[in-house]
Every structure is written in C-alpha cells, then in structure tokens.
Design a protein around this motif. Structure first.
Motif, PDB file in Angstrom:
ATOM      1  N   THR A 134       0.300   0.522  -9.667  1.00  0.00           N
ATOM      2  CA  THR A 134       0.497   0.146  -8.265  1.00  0.00           C
ATOM      3  C   THR A 134       0.825  -1.337  -8.117  1.00  0.00           C
ATOM      4  O   THR A 134       0.750  -1.891  -7.023  1.00  0.00           O
ATOM      5  N   GLY A 135       1.192  -1.976  -9.208  1.00  0.00           N
ATOM      6  CA  GLY A 135       1.594  -3.366  -9.160  1.00  0.00           C
ATOM      7  C   GLY A 135       2.083  -3.807 -10.532  1.00  0.00           C
ATOM      8  O   GLY A 135       1.929  -3.096 -11.514  1.00  0.00           O
ATOM      9  N   THR A 150      -1.059 -11.466  -4.764  1.00  0.00           N
ATOM     10  CA  THR A 150       0.005 -11.791  -3.807  1.00  0.00           C
ATOM     11  C   THR A 150       0.892 -10.576  -3.551  1.00  0.00           C
ATOM     12  O   THR A 150       1.394  -9.975  -4.492  1.00  0.00           O
ATOM     13  N   PRO A 151       1.108 -10.203  -2.284  1.00  0.00           N
ATOM     14  CA  PRO A 151       2.012  -9.086  -1.993  1.00  0.00           C
ATOM     15  C   PRO A 151       3.466  -9.504  -2.160  1.00  0.00           C
ATOM     16  O   PRO A 151       3.792 -10.704  -2.089  1.00  0.00           O
ATOM     17  N   PRO A 152       4.375  -8.533  -2.383  1.00  0.00           N
ATOM     18  CA  PRO A 152       5.784  -8.866  -2.615  1.00  0.00           C
ATOM     19  C   PRO A 152       6.610  -8.885  -1.329  1.00  0.00           C
ATOM     20  O   PRO A 152       6.129  -8.512  -0.254  1.00  0.00           O
ATOM     21  N   ARG A 153       7.840  -9.308  -1.489  1.00  0.00           N
ATOM     22  CA  ARG A 153       8.826  -9.236  -0.407  1.00  0.00           C
ATOM     23  C   ARG A 153       9.913  -8.244  -0.819  1.00  0.00           C
ATOM     24  O   ARG A 153      10.246  -8.125  -1.998  1.00  0.00           O
ATOM     25  N   ASP A 199      10.010   4.947  -4.816  1.00  0.00           N
ATOM     26  CA  ASP A 199      10.674   5.295  -3.563  1.00  0.00           C
ATOM     27  C   ASP A 199      12.018   4.603  -3.400  1.00  0.00           C
ATOM     28  O   ASP A 199      12.611   4.626  -2.316  1.00  0.00           O
ATOM     29  N   GLY A 200      12.499   3.956  -4.471  1.00  0.00           N
ATOM     30  CA  GLY A 200      13.841   3.386  -4.440  1.00  0.00           C
ATOM     31  C   GLY A 200      13.936   1.962  -3.951  1.00  0.00           C
ATOM     32  O   GLY A 200      15.038   1.461  -3.710  1.00  0.00           O
ATOM     33  N   ARG A 201      12.819   1.273  -3.806  1.00  0.00           N
ATOM     34  CA  ARG A 201      12.856  -0.100  -3.311  1.00  0.00           C
ATOM     35  C   ARG A 201      12.727  -1.106  -4.449  1.00  0.00           C
ATOM     36  O   ARG A 201      12.085  -0.834  -5.458  1.00  0.00           O
ATOM     37  N   PRO A 237       0.823  -1.217   0.000  1.00  0.00           N
ATOM     38  CA  PRO A 237       0.000   0.000   0.000  1.00  0.00           C
ATOM     39  C   PRO A 237       0.856   1.267   0.000  1.00  0.00           C
ATOM     40  O   PRO A 237       1.826   1.377   0.757  1.00  0.00           O
ATOM     41  N   GLY A 238       0.495   2.197  -0.883  1.00  0.00           N
ATOM     42  CA  GLY A 238       1.205   3.464  -0.971  1.00  0.00           C
ATOM     43  C   GLY A 238       2.354   3.464  -1.958  1.00  0.00           C
ATOM     44  O   GLY A 238       2.840   4.532  -2.334  1.00  0.00           O
ATOM     45  N   ALA A 239       2.804   2.291  -2.394  1.00  0.00           N
ATOM     46  CA  ALA A 239       3.911   2.208  -3.351  1.00  0.00           C
ATOM     47  C   ALA A 239       3.363   2.241  -4.771  1.00  0.00           C
ATOM     48  O   ALA A 239       2.255   1.782  -5.039  1.00  0.00           O
ATOM     49  N   ARG A 240       4.165   2.771  -5.690  1.00  0.00           N
ATOM     50  CA  ARG A 240       3.725   2.827  -7.091  1.00  0.00           C
ATOM     51  C   ARG A 240       4.939   2.909  -8.012  1.00  0.00           C
ATOM     52  O   ARG A 240       6.054   3.169  -7.580  1.00  0.00           O
TER      53      ARG A 240
END
Length: 339
Positions: free
Chosen positions: A331-332, A82-85, A68-70, A46-49
C-alpha cells in the motif's frame, strides 16, 4: 478512461518438466542484513495498492503506479508517511517505469495498454498499444539512442492471471524492441519463461534479464538475441534496475516454493490447481528480498526482510545512498538507507 482487460484462456496447457528443489538461503544469500524490515514507507492514498515499480526522475520525484491505473509521485526527501501527488492516470495497470535519456520523459509499461510515454506534466502518449505483438508489457530499459527494450511476459495470460502462466510453465514470453523513429516494434528474443525485469549493460551490448517462472538470471546479446544463463536464483525474480557501474539490483518477491516445484512433473495436477480459487493455490512467501549482482551474475550483496514488514518486493531502484522499493501488493513505496 478504463482500458478493457484481456479475456484469459479457459485452461492452462501445462507441460511435463523435471521436479526441482529450492536451494536454501545460505552463503551469500544468508539473511545477515535484515534492514528491509526497517524500511520507511511512503503510503499511497487510502484504498490504493500495488506500487509495482519505482523510479526517481530528474526533478527529484519518486514515481510509482497503482493497480487502478494511476501514477503518483513523492519528493525524494519526503519523510516517512508523506502522501503522494497524482501525476497521471493511464486507465490500465502501470508496471515498469523507466527514464528516457533522450528527452527526460518516462516510459511506462502498462499491462493493458502496452508502452506509454509520460511527460513531466502528466501527459500520456501511447507508443505500441496492447494489440499484437504486445500482450503483457512488463519492464523496460531505454538505450541512449531512445530504443526501448521491454519484456512481453506472456502471449497467453494477462496480468490478472499471471500465476496461470507460471503454472503452465511454457516459454510464452519475449523481449521486444520499440524504435521511436519508425514506430516499429520487433522481436529481440523469444521462447522465454515469463521474462520480467530487464536492464541494459553499460556498453549496451546486452540485456540483463530475469525469468520469473524458471528463477533464472540471463544475458541477452544485442543485436543477435542469444540467451546465456548466468545464475539460478533461490527466489522468484521480478524487476531489475541498473546502478550504472555494471551492477544491477534484482527485486525478488518471494523465495521459491517447494510445493510448486514438486508439481512440475504433473501437468494434470497443475491444471487442477489452476482451476482452484486463488486463496486455495500456493501463495508467495511473505519475505522481503533484493540482491545486487554484477554483469557475470555474481551476487555481491543481499538485503532481507524475514518478517515481511514490506511484502512482495517487485521493484527496486538505487538513488545515491538510498534504495527505493515497490510492491505488487503493498500500500506504499519504501525507502532503505544503504550507508
């Protein structure tokens, strides 16, 4: 760690060019296959894009970044939703992601840090840095001997102001080569119009390259750097990914905009448009599009998403009978069955 962002110039320096007109999406470009509107999405947290590019690594992990650099990863067989790691944090803005065949590490083009090497456990090593001669590292291709060819999209505008480079419409970009043995970076070809996606031909005698602002597919000879135009595309191209059989997928974030092309003969007007707030400037069309081409630039297949269910496709990668997609604004990441 957050890497400082480059300060952009105050004004664009547009040049007068003849007006052009976008061709229609017909013939081989007709939207007969609209499966991109049915893509399965694997979301960022959530919040990442902004998962701009996507890669499947040797361990079966699908890797992408965010604004955001991740860097994140998902299992390639993960179900939709499925959410990421978390894999690593660059502190900059990761764009193109490639595999180094010599050691299995990832080569990441970071818009604010230059070329990075990322190991499977997430350790990061800076290869070039963002200092001259690298300004906006965008997409790369790694040769069998480890040489990294990559696009330096603009020597004037940072990623935060990429639309200014397109409005300026000057050949501000280059293709560079990083040699890991010596640590030397050299210019392969210069005078390019926002060079973006790049891929090596199977025999490594040339690079397949797209220029976003001139919507062209070109071939860059190696080592001479001679540029040959192969095709004029009906949409603005972004990343390019080799399939391995002499064909290449091209991500096309938006069909071309007639209003932008009508502005080309009017430098002063373009300068005024660049000074407007972003919401008041022409915006990319919400339309999903990727194309498969051969080494001569012939279009073999196109996949569409007319409703823009997965918007602004900037990354594309084939893995088996699946196509993975990335997006500069999404967003994904997304997955599409090719069979």
């Amino acid at each position: 760690m957050v890497v400082p962002r480059q300060r952009p110039p105050r004004l664009i320096r547009p040049v007068r060019e003849p007006a052009t007109a976008p061709p229609p999406l017909d013939g081989v470009w007709a939207p007969t296959d609209v499966r991109l509107d049915r893509a399965e999405v694997l979301p960022l947290p959530p919040g990442a894009r902004g998962p701009e590019d996507v890669l499947v690594d040797p361990d079966g992990r699908v890797v992408s970044g965010d604004e955001d650099g991740r860097l994140w990863w998902w299992p390639a067989d993960a179900p939709a939703g499925t959410p990421p790691r978390l894999l690593a944090e660059t502190g900059g803005r990761p764009l193109g992601i490639e595999l180094d065949p010599t050691d299995g590490t990832l080569v990441v083009c970071d818009a604010y840090r230059g070329l990075l090497r990322v190991t499977p456990d997430g350790a990061i090593r800076e290869l070039t840095g963002a200092a001259a001669p690298v300004h906006l590292a965008d997409n790369s291709a790694v040769a069998r001997d480890g040489t990294i060819y990559f696009t330096d999209s603009s020597d004037r505008w940072p990623l935060s102001h990429w639309k200014h480079d397109l409005l300026e419409h000057r050949p501000n970009g280059r293709v560079l080569a990083y040699h890991p043995g010596s640590g030397r970076t050299e210019v392969v070809a210069a005078g390019l119009y926002f060079p973006n996606g790049i891929a090596l031909t199977p025999d490594e005698s040339a690079l397949m390259l797209v220029e976003t602002s001139t919507h062209r597919l070109v071939r860059v000879g190696l080592p001479d750097g001679v540029v040959t135009v192969l095709a004029d595309l009906p949409a603005y191209p972004d990343n390019v990914a080799a399939v391995g059989d002499g064909t290449y997928w091209i991500a096309l974030p938006s069909p071309r905009l007639a209003v932008v092309e009508k502005l080309l003969p009017h430098p002063r007007l373009r300068q005024l448009v660049a000074m407007l707030p972003d919401v008041a400037r022409p915006q990319p069309q919400r339309y999903g599009l990727v194309a498969l081409v051969d080494g001569a630039g012939t279009v073999l297949r196109t996949l569409h998403g007319p409703t823009g269910a997965y918007p602004m496709v900037t990354g594309v990668r084939q893995h088996g009978d699946q196509l993975w997609l990335g997006s500069l604004t999404g967003t994904g990441i997304a997955r599409v069955d090719l069979s």
